[in-house]
Scaffold this active site. Structure first.
Site, PDB file in Angstrom:
ATOM      1  N   GLU A 290       0.890  -1.171   0.000  1.00  0.00           N
ATOM      2  CA  GLU A 290       0.000   0.000   0.000  1.00  0.00           C
ATOM      3  C   GLU A 290       0.917   1.207   0.000  1.00  0.00           C
ATOM      4  O   GLU A 290       1.738   1.356   0.911  1.00  0.00           O
ATOM      5  CB  GLU A 290      -0.929  -0.010   1.214  1.00  0.00           C
ATOM      6  CG  GLU A 290      -1.808  -1.270   1.334  1.00  0.00           C
ATOM      7  CD  GLU A 290      -2.650  -1.573   0.096  1.00  0.00           C
ATOM      8  OE1 GLU A 290      -2.918  -0.651  -0.705  1.00  0.00           O
ATOM      9  OE2 GLU A 290      -3.014  -2.754  -0.089  1.00  0.00           O
ATOM     10  N   CYS A 324      -1.050   9.100   3.902  1.00  0.00           N
ATOM     11  CA  CYS A 324      -1.110   8.705   2.494  1.00  0.00           C
ATOM     12  C   CYS A 324      -2.416   9.189   1.887  1.00  0.00           C
ATOM     13  O   CYS A 324      -2.517   9.416   0.696  1.00  0.00           O
ATOM     14  CB  CYS A 324      -0.995   7.195   2.386  1.00  0.00           C
ATOM     15  SG  CYS A 324      -2.135   6.361   3.469  1.00  0.00           S
TER      16      CYS A 324
HETATM   17  P1  NAD Z   1       9.350   5.053   2.719  1.00  0.00           P
HETATM   18  O1  NAD Z   1       9.024   4.378   1.430  1.00  0.00           O
HETATM   19  O2  NAD Z   1      10.460   6.020   2.727  1.00  0.00           O
HETATM   20  O3  NAD Z   1       9.717   3.965   3.837  1.00  0.00           O
HETATM   21  C1  NAD Z   1       8.857   2.885   4.124  1.00  0.00           C
HETATM   22  C2  NAD Z   1       9.687   1.732   4.646  1.00  0.00           C
HETATM   23  O4  NAD Z   1      10.537   1.289   3.588  1.00  0.00           O
HETATM   24  C3  NAD Z   1      10.599   2.119   5.812  1.00  0.00           C
HETATM   25  O5  NAD Z   1      10.683   1.041   6.713  1.00  0.00           O
HETATM   26  C4  NAD Z   1      11.924   2.356   5.135  1.00  0.00           C
HETATM   27  O6  NAD Z   1      13.041   2.182   5.981  1.00  0.00           O
HETATM   28  C5  NAD Z   1      11.890   1.300   4.056  1.00  0.00           C
HETATM   29  N1  NAD Z   1      12.785   1.598   2.918  1.00  0.00           N
HETATM   30  C6  NAD Z   1      13.222   2.798   2.517  1.00  0.00           C
HETATM   31  N2  NAD Z   1      14.033   2.646   1.460  1.00  0.00           N
HETATM   32  C7  NAD Z   1      14.100   1.332   1.197  1.00  0.00           C
HETATM   33  C8  NAD Z   1      14.764   0.544   0.229  1.00  0.00           C
HETATM   34  N3  NAD Z   1      15.535   1.090  -0.700  1.00  0.00           N
HETATM   35  N4  NAD Z   1      14.566  -0.795   0.254  1.00  0.00           N
HETATM   36  C9  NAD Z   1      13.771  -1.349   1.179  1.00  0.00           C
HETATM   37  N5  NAD Z   1      13.125  -0.659   2.132  1.00  0.00           N
HETATM   38  C10 NAD Z   1      13.278   0.659   2.128  1.00  0.00           C
HETATM   39  O7  NAD Z   1       7.999   5.700   3.260  1.00  0.00           O
HETATM   40  P2  NAD Z   1       7.762   6.537   4.579  1.00  0.00           P
HETATM   41  O8  NAD Z   1       8.420   7.862   4.397  1.00  0.00           O
HETATM   42  O9  NAD Z   1       8.056   5.744   5.783  1.00  0.00           O
HETATM   43  O10 NAD Z   1       6.167   6.701   4.511  1.00  0.00           O
HETATM   44  C11 NAD Z   1       5.570   7.601   3.638  1.00  0.00           C
HETATM   45  C12 NAD Z   1       5.062   6.934   2.379  1.00  0.00           C
HETATM   46  O11 NAD Z   1       4.209   5.856   2.732  1.00  0.00           O
HETATM   47  C13 NAD Z   1       4.209   7.874   1.544  1.00  0.00           C
HETATM   48  O12 NAD Z   1       4.492   7.662   0.189  1.00  0.00           O
HETATM   49  C14 NAD Z   1       2.784   7.435   1.886  1.00  0.00           C
HETATM   50  O13 NAD Z   1       1.833   7.761   0.904  1.00  0.00           O
HETATM   51  C15 NAD Z   1       2.966   5.970   2.050  1.00  0.00           C
HETATM   52  N6  NAD Z   1       1.912   5.368   2.878  1.00  0.00           N
HETATM   53  C16 NAD Z   1       0.933   4.669   2.253  1.00  0.00           C
HETATM   54  C17 NAD Z   1      -0.112   4.108   2.988  1.00  0.00           C
HETATM   55  C18 NAD Z   1      -1.215   3.338   2.315  1.00  0.00           C
HETATM   56  O14 NAD Z   1      -1.969   2.666   3.002  1.00  0.00           O
HETATM   57  N7  NAD Z   1      -1.354   3.426   1.014  1.00  0.00           N
HETATM   58  C19 NAD Z   1      -0.129   4.266   4.371  1.00  0.00           C
HETATM   59  C20 NAD Z   1       0.911   4.966   4.984  1.00  0.00           C
HETATM   60  C21 NAD Z   1       1.927   5.508   4.225  1.00  0.00           C
END
Ligand code: NAD
Length: 536
Positions: A290, A324
């Site tokens: 998501e 999000c």
């Molecule tokens: P992010 O993608 O930066 O990080 C999410 C997770 O992925 C973290 O644990 C992070 O450490 C990890 N991560 C980062 N880079 C990575 C890589 N290269 N390989 C593997 N893992 C990696 O997101 P965020 O800043 O924590 O959250 C914000 C984002 O999440 C926004 O885009 C938001 O829209 C989305 N979000 C979506 C929903 C939904 O239900 N659709 C809900 C909450 C947040």
């Protein structure tokens, strides 16, 4: 389903009031003043590991305030966590469903009672949420995920094929063969709870990599699971470097699934990583993600201007626009815009941005220096852009934390980058359309952004509303009518979107749980034929 207790449909957890003067507010106040620095270990098979590689967690609204130190695992420890999951997988899968559900129920009760204040305080301080935003997340939604996942698993297990007079058929709802890699975002404490326990309730083991920015609240939840009796190794808490942890997870042939919430680009990179070596896995991994959004609010000329203005303020700026589902592009008819913009300006000028510990604060800081710098660049570029008019806000300051004012822009080009790209901050862009261009505006909303997560339509003309719903059928996985596009409740609005917003597996519902099971269907015939001829 095997015989056992039947769990009733849970009710959503009610919010506790933290109004000044209440006992809850006093207790929270004390917890927010605590100055202890928490050492967050890696936990593998129930053992705690402290390391030399430490990441500091500081309050985004008060950079001087050190809250915790994350002890990152080494590469060898991440591999050890995978091995630990494997060693407990068979026993966990063979436990009765009711035993697993009991652990989730106990954890829910622990969060609802003795850990409620602590996990809320960690979310307030660590993620810079006001208590009005933390309580519905780190208490209520987290509790709901646990109770609804336990209930919905029961619904999945009850689903059985038809039997006939000559044979009996049965579905064995097996967990996946291998471990699930759960990667959680910073913005909702509850999401880490769901990404881990949804696969676990279906009998899977989980490698959990939380976001370092929410690791404090996530660790408190992990401790609650341990206290509730989760056997060591079923979920291993591995707050490692994202790329390293992912590389180790994806190099294991036992990776059976990824349960991800976060940005679209990271999910796409995980998908590509799995696809590039799909023949190396024992079973084709299930990928559930998501991801991002560019969520719209559309007002029709028949809408009430004040209702639209309030929905925009709450939808765009609660939790600094870091949901999000946050409203980040709006389409307002010319006839309503003067009233909507005036009300927004007036109300936004009264909203307090600052220390989330103060009860009258509406917005805290954005999550990190990187986010602050990105948003500052966007605001500076918009000021220089002839196609963009500043309606409200626009200021930023980085002392004592990363603050960005709630900002509203009016854009003259409906395809401007401000209408397309997710910024994940308190920035709302508005396109004002001619009232007569309703039909074109619907097409515009559908075609402008790659995302399709949430959207709102404010409209009291029933025919126009019906038509808009049809045209925007694929523009959002969660559509709100005469309401802001945020605030989905477990059990009421199962959450998720399509297009670049993810796999739309509806977190918190039985649809999500289906992804964590691989049914074996067994047929037993009563009288096997004793002759090869048909009809014998
Ligand atoms: P992010 O993608 O930066 O990080 C999410 C997770 O992925 C973290 O644990 C992070 O450490 C990890 N991560 C980062 N880079 C990575 C890589 N290269 N390989 C593997 N893992 C990696 O997101 P965020 O800043 O924590 O959250 C914000 C984002 O999440 C926004 O885009 C938001 O829209 C989305 N979000 C979506 C929903 C939904 O239900 N659709 C809900 C909450 C947040």
């Amino acid at each position: 389903m095997s015989s056992g207790p039947q769990f009733p449909l849970p009710a959503n957890e009610a919010e506790v009031s933290f109004r000044p003067g209440t006992a809850a507010a006093t207790e929270l106040g004390k917890a927010l003043q605590q100055r202890d620095v928490v050492e967050i270990p890696t936990v593998i098979g129930g053992k705690r590991y402290f390391s030399n590689e430490v990441v500091e967690v500081r309050a985004p609204h008060d950079n001087q305030r050190l809250l915790a130190r994350i002890h990152r695992p080494t590469e060898a420890q991440i591999s050890e966590a995978i091995a630990s999951s494997k060693s407990v997988a068979k026993d966990w899968a063979s436990l009765s469903y009711a035993s697993r559900a009991t652990i989730l129920h106990r954890a829910a009760d622990i969060i609802a009672t003795r850990q409620r204040i602590r996990i809320n305080a960690a979310t307030v301080l660590g993620q810079s949420k006001t208590i009005d935003q933390a309580e519905p997340d780190s208490a209520c939604e987290l509790i709901d995920f646990l109770r609804f996942n336990a209930y919905n698993a029961q619904r999945v297990y009850a689903e059985q094929p038809m039997s006939v007079p000559t044979a009996v058929n049965r579905a064995d709802w097996r967990p996946l063969e291998g471990f699930v890699y759960a990667v959680s975002p910073f913005n909702f404490t509850a999401i880490g709870g769901n990404l881990t326990t949804a696969p676990a309730i279906m009998g899977n083991t989980v490698l959990w990599k939380p976001s370092e920015k929410s690791a404090l609240a996530n660790y408190i939840f992990f401790e609650a699971l341990e206290e509730a009796g989760l056997p060591p190794g079923v979920i291993n808490f591995v707050p490692g470097d994202a790329e390293l942890t992912t590389r180790v997870a994806l190099s294991s042939p036992d990776l059976a699934g990824i349960h991800f919430t976060g940005s679209s680009s990271v999910f796409q990179s995980l998908w590509k990583g799995v696809a590039s070596k799909v023949d190396a896995f024992r079973t084709i991994p299930r990928l559930v993600g998501e991801t991002g959004g560019k969520d719209f609010v559309l007002a029709h000329a028949s809408a009430n201007a004040s209702e639209v203005a309030i929905a925009l303020i709450r939808g765009a700026f609660e939790y600094q626009g870091q949901k999000c589902s946050a409203a980040s592009r709006a389409y307002i008819p010319k006839s309503l815009w003067p009233a909507v913009s005036q009300e927004m300006r007036e109300r936004l000028s009264q909203l307090k941005v600052g220390d989330v510990a103060d009860h009258d604060t509406f917005m805290g800081a954005v999550i990190s220096q990187a986010s602050y710098q990105k948003l500052s660049r966007v605001l500076a570029a918009a000021r220089e852009d002839a196609n963009v008019k500043l309606i409200s806000g626009g200021k930023t300051w980085s002392d004592p934390g990363y603050f960005v004012e709630p900002t509203v822009f009016e854009v003259s080009d409906p395809k401007h980058a401000l209408m397309k790209e997710e910024l994940f901050g308190p920035v709302l862009s508005v396109y004002v359309y001619d009232d007569a261009a309703w039909e074109d505006t619907l097409q515009l909303i559908d075609a402008t952004s790659p995302y399709a997560l949430t959207g709102s339509i404010f409209c009291t003309d029933r025919f126009a509303l019906h038509h808009a719903e049809q045209v925007l059928i694929n523009a959002a996985g969660n559509l709100y009518l005469n309401d802001k596009p945020t605030g989905a409740m477990i059990g009421q609005q199962p959450f998720g979107g399509g297009r670049a917003s993810g796999t739309n597996d509806k977190a918190g519902s039985y649809l999500n749980l289906l992804r964590w099971a691989s049914p074996r269907v067994v047929k037993e015939t009563y009288l096997p034929p004793r002759d090869w001829q048909f009809g014998a």
